[in-house]
Design a protein around this motif. Structure first.
Motif, short mmCIF file in Angstrom:
data_model
loop_
_atom_site.label_atom_id
_atom_site.label_comp_id
_atom_site.label_asym_id
_atom_site.label_seq_id
_atom_site.Cartn_x
_atom_site.Cartn_y
_atom_site.Cartn_z
N GLN A 72 -2.02 6.84 8.06
CA GLN A 72 -0.90 7.55 7.44
C GLN A 72 -1.13 9.06 7.50
OE1 GLN A 72 -0.21 6.80 3.21
NE2 GLN A 72 2.00 6.78 3.59
N GLU A 73 -2.36 9.50 7.32
CA GLU A 73 -2.69 10.92 7.36
C GLU A 73 -2.34 11.55 8.71
OE1 GLU A 73 -6.80 11.33 6.41
OE2 GLU A 73 -6.55 10.72 4.31
N SER A 77 1.17 5.31 10.90
CA SER A 77 1.15 4.06 10.14
C SER A 77 2.50 3.33 10.08
CB SER A 77 0.68 4.32 8.70
OG SER A 77 1.63 5.11 7.99
N GLU A 78 3.55 3.90 10.66
CA GLU A 78 4.87 3.28 10.52
C GLU A 78 4.97 1.95 11.26
OE1 GLU A 78 8.18 5.76 11.37
OE2 GLU A 78 7.67 7.25 9.83
N TYR A 109 1.44 2.21 2.45
CA TYR A 109 0.90 3.24 3.35
C TYR A 109 1.90 3.62 4.44
CZ TYR A 109 -3.47 2.56 0.92
OH TYR A 109 -4.44 2.51 -0.07
N GLY A 110 3.17 3.42 4.15
CA GLY A 110 4.20 3.89 5.06
C GLY A 110 4.54 2.97 6.20
#
Length: 279
Positions: A72-73, A77-78, A109-110
């Motif tokens: 995610q950072e 993460s999508e 987490y997205g």
């Protein structure tokens, strides 16, 4: 691609079509940093990263959350692909990809879309009824959480079991897009080796149909015949039935997922050449 393939990605990126989804494997001999770096490289190169989550390789929930958090950072993460993984015995709390999905952790987490595996020719270690039930359960669990689903199949050389399998999947009410596993151009000996390893049908008749030369195993082969035949089969009506105006959409959204056995660059070049010839 694997975590080790970042240099190959950077070398080939100008030949890969814009918007391509690139899966990043979760191998036992690679670590968190390599996986995240590879996913970031895909994102930074202008493509859509699809990191794999190997359920049986996760030692704990904390490890899963650390991985998702790092993805995610870096904006990767999508889209993920959840798979059971190779270890016969789980290294932690997740026995299979369904247990990862049902944990409810992914959306935190997205994650917006989850890839799940499909096996038109079966799996060497899992009975077909179990595979069918698991696919239904995973599709239902994702829908319940409001997550998108896409089915990525094992690669194949023969379109007949692939089309029959998609038909059966649709008949069970599963409408997720299907990306048919397609072996990118590679050496014939290498392709047949992967087929044996993963239980993919590659008998003499199929090999001949696909365009291989058993007398020249050192030669190369591309999926031209497979892709052309698949497109024609998807556009054709079921046997004995009249054609319909929307026949091309009879089996729902179907695309291709390339297994780059011969390398990212070789596959990218083949895609460009193939589409140019047929445009």
């Amino acid at each position: 691609m694997t975590g080790k393939d970042v240099p190959a990605l950077l070398e080939a990126k100008d030949r890969i079509l814009e918007g391509t989804r690139i899966n990043v494997t979760f191998l036992g001999n690679e670590d968190l940093e390599m996986r995240v770096a590879a996913a970031k490289a895909v994102r930074d190169s202008g493509f859509i990263p699809v990191p794999h989550i190997s359920a049986r390789r996760l030692a704990s929930q904390a490890q899963l959350e650390e991985f998702l958090g790092r993805l995610q950072e870096v904006g990767a993460s999508e889209h993920v692909f959840a798979v059971g993984g190779d270890p016969a015995t789980p290294e932690g709390p997740y026995e299979d990809s369904l247990s990862v999905i049902e944990s409810g952790i992914l959306p935190r987490y997205g994650v917006k879309e989850v890839g799940i595996g499909g096996y038109p020719e079966g799996h060497p270690d899992i009975p077909k009824p179990v595979l069918a039930s698991a696919l239904e359960d995973k599709a239902a669990a994702l829908k319940q959480q409001g997550l998108g689903a896409v089915i990525i199949t094992q690669f194949a050389f023969d379109i007949d079991p692939v089309v029959a399998w998609i038909d059966a999947v649709r008949s069970r009410g599963i409408d997720a897009p299907v990306r048919v596993g397609t072996p990118g151009p590679a050496g014939i000996k290498r392709l047949l080796g992967f087929a044996r390893r993963f239980g993919v049908g590659a008998n003499a008749m199929i090999v001949k149909k696909y365009g291989f030369s058993l007398t020249n195993l050192m030669g190369d082969a591309g999926p031209d015949r497979f892709v052309d035949d698949l497109a024609a089969a998807l556009a054709a009506p079921p046997q004995g039935e009249p054609a319909q105006e929307n026949e091309a959409e009879r089996l729902g959204g179907v695309g291709l997922h390339f297994y780059t056995f011969g390398g990212l660059g070789a596959t990218a070049d083949w895609v460009r050449s193939f589409t140019a010839e047929r445009s």
